[in-house]
Design a protein around this motif. Sequence first.
Motif, PDB file in Angstrom:
ATOM      1  N   ILE A 203       0.754  -1.368   0.301  1.00 38.49           N
ATOM      2  CA  ILE A 203      -0.256  -0.273   0.266  1.00 38.49           C
ATOM      3  C   ILE A 203       0.934   1.288  -0.057  1.00 38.49           C
ATOM      4  N   TYR A 205       1.336   5.279   0.972  1.00 37.88           N
ATOM      5  CA  TYR A 205       1.152   7.066   1.254  1.00 37.88           C
ATOM      6  C   TYR A 205       0.960   7.728   0.602  1.00 37.88           C
ATOM      7  N   TRP A 220      -3.033  10.009   2.370  1.00 35.39           N
ATOM      8  CA  TRP A 220      -4.216   9.215   1.943  1.00 35.39           C
ATOM      9  C   TRP A 220      -3.154   7.904   1.585  1.00 35.39           C
ATOM     10  N   ASP A 223      -4.518   1.949  -2.905  1.00 39.44           N
ATOM     11  CA  ASP A 223      -3.993   0.442  -3.523  1.00 39.44           C
ATOM     12  C   ASP A 223      -3.441   0.102  -4.831  1.00 39.44           C
ATOM     13  N   THR A 226      -6.146  -2.552  -6.946  1.00 33.36           N
ATOM     14  CA  THR A 226      -7.521  -1.470  -7.613  1.00 33.36           C
ATOM     15  C   THR A 226      -7.468  -0.255  -7.699  1.00 33.36           C
ATOM     16  N   THR A 228      -6.953   2.126  -5.759  1.00 33.80           N
ATOM     17  CA  THR A 228      -7.953   3.203  -5.614  1.00 33.80           C
ATOM     18  C   THR A 228      -7.751   3.955  -4.581  1.00 33.80           C
ATOM     19  N   TRP A 229      -7.883   5.253  -4.074  1.00 35.54           N
ATOM     20  CA  TRP A 229      -7.600   5.685  -2.700  1.00 35.54           C
ATOM     21  C   TRP A 229      -8.493   5.729  -2.088  1.00 35.54           C
ATOM     22  N   THR A 230      -7.820   5.831  -0.139  1.00 31.96           N
ATOM     23  CA  THR A 230      -8.858   5.876   0.919  1.00 31.96           C
ATOM     24  C   THR A 230      -8.192   7.158   1.306  1.00 31.96           C
ATOM     25  N   LYS A 231      -8.843   8.109   1.863  1.00 33.65           N
ATOM     26  CA  LYS A 231      -8.346   9.216   2.461  1.00 33.65           C
ATOM     27  C   LYS A 231      -7.867   8.665   4.559  1.00 33.65           C
ATOM     28  N   LYS A 232      -7.080   9.171   4.939  1.00 34.40           N
ATOM     29  CA  LYS A 232      -6.574   8.201   6.242  1.00 34.40           C
ATOM     30  C   LYS A 232      -6.622   9.639   6.946  1.00 34.40           C
ATOM     31  N   ASP A 279      -3.003   3.934  12.645  1.00 39.81           N
ATOM     32  CA  ASP A 279      -3.093   5.316  11.961  1.00 39.81           C
ATOM     33  C   ASP A 279      -2.796   6.595  12.709  1.00 39.81           C
TER      34      ASP A 279
END
Length: 332
Positions: A203, A205, A220, A223, A226, A228-232, A279
Amino acid sequence: MKKTVEMFKLVFFIAIPIISFYSCSSDDDDDELGNWVDRSVFDGTPRSSVAGFVIDNIGYMGTGYDGDDYLNSFWAYNIDGDYWSQKADFPGVERNAAVGFQIDGKGYIGTGYDGVDELGDFYSYDPSTNSWTQIASLPDGITRRSAVAFGANGYGYFGTGYDGENDMKDFWKYDPSTDTWTELEGFGGNKRRSATTFTIDGIVYFGTGISNGIYLEDFWAFDPSTETWTKKLDLDEEDDYNVERSNAVGFELNGYGYIACGEQNGATNTVWEYDPSTDTWEEKTSYEGSTRQDAIAFSNSSRAFIGMGRTGTLYLDDLDEFFPFEEYDDED
């Protein structure tokens, strides 16, 4: 809390010559873990804003700016042997603020700034033959400096940066099998330049950087499987966090991420550790050498090093290894 700073100034401008030599021996470091050990000083010209990558326990770096000239020399640091060797020069125009990444045992360097223009060309380096090959440039005449790039799952990824007129937030994917770039969608973060990344367990970051005179606090996770972005959690989620900055280095070491040095209203040497399981961030012992921005970091996941960069108009050539869970010792 966001912090307002003066707008980014190109590195070839004459800066106020503030030269700081902060060590990690202050009382504030007594409660922080992390030790720094001097390693082999770089054999070449002191420089900042280099681009690099790590392949098979060798840290490679090249290009950059030494205060007078833009550079195209290219060097390798042997992590096991603690020595430097010069390699075939980067074949493109001399530049700084380029990006570097590796895919399946080959390194890639591209984009940047040559003192006049932002650039969009890319080159591949084969360490087995010590040779370079020009690959496809960014499409549609796109140029950039102070962007980010990383390799993952057999592809290269490139995005953000400054195009000569605006800060950007686009991301692109490079496929070495077809020598093509494809634009990605889905990043919801801010425009920025001079951000940083690190990769933990596949992953990626991504965070820090500056835009509109503001250090950005959004953080952020990408991945690659996929795309795709995920907000942290934001970098200022806790009142005692001070992670926001620009022109920093990011690296992974033993399953943790690190953001170190950089620019916070002047060069800094602070170091923050990221735990992906919670996180959250924890401050570590500051970098032992001079405060610096535009440095380079090498990591093979079990050992990590920081070196080069600049503080004011002083260009640096030292290198230190980081031991994040050891007590600080100012004698090594």
